[in-house]
Design a protein around this motif. Structure first.
Motif, PDB file in Angstrom:
ATOM      1  N   SER A  34       0.812  -1.214   0.000  1.00 16.13           N
ATOM      2  CA  SER A  34       0.000   0.000   0.000  1.00 16.13           C
ATOM      3  C   SER A  34       0.846   1.265   0.000  1.00 16.13           C
ATOM      4  CB  SER A  34      -0.943   0.003   1.212  1.00 16.13           C
ATOM      5  OG  SER A  34      -0.200  -0.075   2.416  1.00 16.13           O
ATOM      6  N   HIS A  35       2.157   1.094  -0.063  1.00 17.06           N
ATOM      7  CA  HIS A  35       3.050   2.244  -0.193  1.00 17.06           C
ATOM      8  C   HIS A  35       3.775   2.170  -1.532  1.00 17.06           C
ATOM      9  CE1 HIS A  35       5.574  -0.968   1.587  1.00 17.06           C
ATOM     10  NE2 HIS A  35       6.506  -0.481   0.797  1.00 17.06           N
ATOM     11  N   ALA A  36       4.227   3.321  -2.012  1.00 24.41           N
ATOM     12  CA  ALA A  36       4.933   3.383  -3.289  1.00 24.41           C
ATOM     13  C   ALA A  36       6.296   2.715  -3.175  1.00 24.41           C
ATOM     14  CB  ALA A  36       5.091   4.838  -3.732  1.00 24.41           C
ATOM     15  N   ARG A  37       6.708   2.064  -4.268  1.00 20.95           N
ATOM     16  CA  ARG A  37       7.997   1.382  -4.319  1.00 20.95           C
ATOM     17  C   ARG A  37       8.836   2.011  -5.424  1.00 20.95           C
ATOM     18  NH1 ARG A  37       4.320  -2.556  -4.903  1.00 20.95           N
ATOM     19  NH2 ARG A  37       5.238  -3.448  -6.790  1.00 20.95           N
ATOM     20  N   GLY A  38      10.033   2.437  -5.072  1.00 25.17           N
ATOM     21  CA  GLY A  38      10.918   3.046  -6.053  1.00 25.17           C
ATOM     22  C   GLY A  38      10.831   4.555  -6.008  1.00 25.17           C
ATOM     23  N   VAL A  39      11.995   5.205  -6.081  1.00 23.53           N
ATOM     24  CA  VAL A  39      12.067   6.662  -6.078  1.00 23.53           C
ATOM     25  C   VAL A  39      12.562   7.174  -7.419  1.00 23.53           C
ATOM     26  CG1 VAL A  39      13.139   8.677  -5.004  1.00 23.53           C
ATOM     27  CG2 VAL A  39      12.411   6.753  -3.582  1.00 23.53           C
ATOM     28  N   SER A  40      13.694   6.665  -7.870  1.00 28.33           N
ATOM     29  CA  SER A  40      14.227   7.080  -9.171  1.00 28.33           C
ATOM     30  C   SER A  40      13.458   6.395 -10.293  1.00 28.33           C
ATOM     31  CB  SER A  40      15.707   6.717  -9.274  1.00 28.33           C
ATOM     32  OG  SER A  40      15.863   5.305  -9.373  1.00 28.33           O
ATOM     33  N   ASP A  46      12.302  -0.861 -12.728  1.00 22.46           N
ATOM     34  CA  ASP A  46      12.681  -2.195 -12.250  1.00 22.46           C
ATOM     35  C   ASP A  46      11.521  -2.881 -11.533  1.00 22.46           C
ATOM     36  OD1 ASP A  46      15.223  -1.943 -13.256  1.00 22.46           O
ATOM     37  OD2 ASP A  46      16.167  -1.448 -11.337  1.00 22.46           O
ATOM     38  N   GLU A  47      10.770  -2.129 -10.730  1.00 22.67           N
ATOM     39  CA  GLU A  47       9.607  -2.696 -10.045  1.00 22.67           C
ATOM     40  C   GLU A  47       8.547  -3.149 -11.047  1.00 22.67           C
ATOM     41  OE1 GLU A  47       9.020  -3.395  -6.967  1.00 22.67           O
ATOM     42  OE2 GLU A  47      10.613  -2.384  -5.857  1.00 22.67           O
ATOM     43  N   ILE A  48       8.329  -2.345 -12.075  1.00 21.96           N
ATOM     44  CA  ILE A  48       7.352  -2.685 -13.113  1.00 21.96           C
ATOM     45  C   ILE A  48       7.757  -3.974 -13.822  1.00 21.96           C
ATOM     46  CG2 ILE A  48       6.544  -1.964 -15.392  1.00 21.96           C
ATOM     47  CD1 ILE A  48       6.441   0.912 -14.251  1.00 21.96           C
ATOM     48  N   HIS A  49       9.015  -4.070 -14.212  1.00 25.88           N
ATOM     49  CA  HIS A  49       9.479  -5.280 -14.902  1.00 25.88           C
ATOM     50  C   HIS A  49       9.399  -6.504 -13.990  1.00 25.88           C
ATOM     51  CE1 HIS A  49      10.426  -3.143 -18.429  1.00 25.88           C
ATOM     52  NE2 HIS A  49      11.608  -2.657 -18.071  1.00 25.88           N
ATOM     53  N   ALA A  50       9.699  -6.325 -12.713  1.00 29.31           N
ATOM     54  CA  ALA A  50       9.626  -7.453 -11.781  1.00 29.31           C
ATOM     55  C   ALA A  50       8.195  -7.971 -11.657  1.00 29.31           C
ATOM     56  CB  ALA A  50      10.175  -7.037 -10.415  1.00 29.31           C
ATOM     57  N   VAL A 100       2.701  -0.226  -8.516  1.00 32.18           N
ATOM     58  CA  VAL A 100       4.003   0.149  -7.968  1.00 32.18           C
ATOM     59  C   VAL A 100       3.884   1.354  -7.029  1.00 32.18           C
ATOM     60  CG1 VAL A 100       6.259   1.098  -8.629  1.00 32.18           C
ATOM     61  CG2 VAL A 100       5.333  -0.887  -9.830  1.00 32.18           C
ATOM     62  N   HIS A 101       2.881   2.197  -7.269  1.00 31.59           N
ATOM     63  CA  HIS A 101       2.710   3.388  -6.437  1.00 31.59           C
ATOM     64  C   HIS A 101       1.703   3.174  -5.290  1.00 31.59           C
ATOM     65  CE1 HIS A 101       4.903   5.343  -9.705  1.00 31.59           C
ATOM     66  NE2 HIS A 101       5.196   6.275  -8.806  1.00 31.59           N
ATOM     67  N   GLU A 104      -4.835   1.173  -6.100  1.00 27.78           N
ATOM     68  CA  GLU A 104      -5.623  -0.056  -6.204  1.00 27.78           C
ATOM     69  C   GLU A 104      -6.179  -0.339  -7.598  1.00 27.78           C
ATOM     70  OE1 GLU A 104      -8.596   0.200  -3.169  1.00 27.78           O
ATOM     71  OE2 GLU A 104      -7.141   0.103  -1.535  1.00 27.78           O
ATOM     72  N   ASP A 105      -5.954   0.537  -8.565  1.00 28.30           N
ATOM     73  CA  ASP A 105      -6.516   0.351  -9.909  1.00 28.30           C
ATOM     74  C   ASP A 105      -5.565  -0.448 -10.780  1.00 28.30           C
ATOM     75  OD1 ASP A 105      -8.700   1.763  -9.147  1.00 28.30           O
ATOM     76  OD2 ASP A 105      -8.170   3.607 -10.180  1.00 28.30           O
ATOM     77  N   TRP A 106      -5.611  -1.766 -10.682  1.00 21.51           N
ATOM     78  CA  TRP A 106      -4.769  -2.633 -11.497  1.00 21.51           C
ATOM     79  C   TRP A 106      -5.429  -4.005 -11.616  1.00 21.51           C
ATOM     80  CZ3 TRP A 106      -3.189  -6.592  -8.296  1.00 21.51           C
ATOM     81  CH2 TRP A 106      -3.109  -6.295  -6.931  1.00 21.51           C
ATOM     82  N   ALA A 107      -4.984  -4.749 -12.609  1.00 25.28           N
ATOM     83  CA  ALA A 107      -5.634  -6.017 -12.932  1.00 25.28           C
ATOM     84  C   ALA A 107      -4.682  -6.895 -13.718  1.00 25.28           C
ATOM     85  CB  ALA A 107      -6.907  -5.768 -13.739  1.00 25.28           C
TER      86      ALA A 107
END
Length: 270
Positions: A34-40, A46-50, A100-101, A104-107
């Protein structure tokens, strides 16, 4: 969107596809925070690809196994027509940027495309457990409930939406998006601008919103929603009013009663 020939084999395939997508959804849900992952930018990418890699590891083989002779459309951000035949067009994390951010809007979506027309789709929302499905000629459903688009006939009373398809679109596309929002703010009731497209299109199919348009041909964000809307009784075209297909330059899906008015507003935007 031109109607695809209904095939009993497509409907028979739906339980296996639904099971595979729901299993993949569990993988994506387990990666959610429920918290954002990644700053740069590099960290976010990288989070998206993972996310993509984790879901594809459990989704690709079951889908290819479910349909002999089907092929896999590798690039989820690609647009344009596919070679003849049957292709799986999949977004392993539709709305990945939201995931990643911490939103909740994802599927997870999987759509079987035959000769550039979607014929079967499953959209699963892991956080709510909702599953949207459609098979060409057999209707659209939210779990066990049939979907039906809005009965609105007045664009001035319509809740409508748009959004960008991907980062880094050309400047002309961004101008068209901005111009379309302005003109729809004048012509419609309220305009939503958000991503991803599929999350807006499930609302059109369910009659919660009245229209969605996009200046893009990114297949993975449109094929699932296009089939859901059309099978729920909606109208799906390009912005010239021609039936939509994967090679179309732009996209409009709406309740039939506001489609002509939406075209009148949006088609002049170049």
């Amino acid at each position: 969107m031109s109607s695809a020939m209904p095939l009993p084999a497509d409907a028979a395939l739906l339980p296996d596809v639904t099971a595979a997508v729901r299993t993949a959804g569990t993988t994506l849900r387990d990666r959610y925070t429920s918290h954002a992952r990644g700053v740069s930018l590099n960290e976010v990418v990288d989070e998206i690809h993972a996310n993509d890699d984790a879901v594809l590891d459990v989704l690709r083989e079951p889908l290819l196994r479910a349909r002999d002779g089907s092929r896999w459309a590798e690039d989820e951000l690609a647009g344009g027509t596919l070679p003849p035949g049957e292709w799986w067009v999949v977004d392993p994390a539709e709305g990945n940027i939201n995931h990643v951010h911490g939103m909740e809007d994802w599927a997870v979506t999987a759509t079987l495309v035959r000769d550039n027309q979607p014929v079967l789709t499953v959209v699963h929302l892991p956080l709510t457990g909702d599953t949207y499905t459609a098979v060409a000629g057999f209707g659209a459903r939210l779990d066990d409930r049939p979907l039906k688009v809005s009965a609105k006939t007045d664009l001035g009373a319509a809740l409508v939406g748009t959004g960008q398809a991907k980062p880094g679109e050309d400047a002309r596309t961004f101008r068209r998006i901005g111009d379309s929002v302005t003109t729809m703010l004048i012509s419609g009731l309220v305009v939503r601008v958000s991503v991803p497209a599929t999350m807006q299109l499930i609302h059109v199919a369910a009659g919660r919103t009245d229209a969605f348009w996009q200046f893009s041909d990114v297949r993975s964000g449109l094929v699932a929603g296009a089939l859901l809307v059309s099978e729920a009784g909606g109208t799906v075209t390009d912005l010239a009013g021609e039936p939509w297909h994967t090679g179309s330059r732009d996209f409009l899906a709406s309740a039939p009663g506001v489609h002509a008015a939406a075209l009148t507003v949006l088609s002049p935007i170049a």
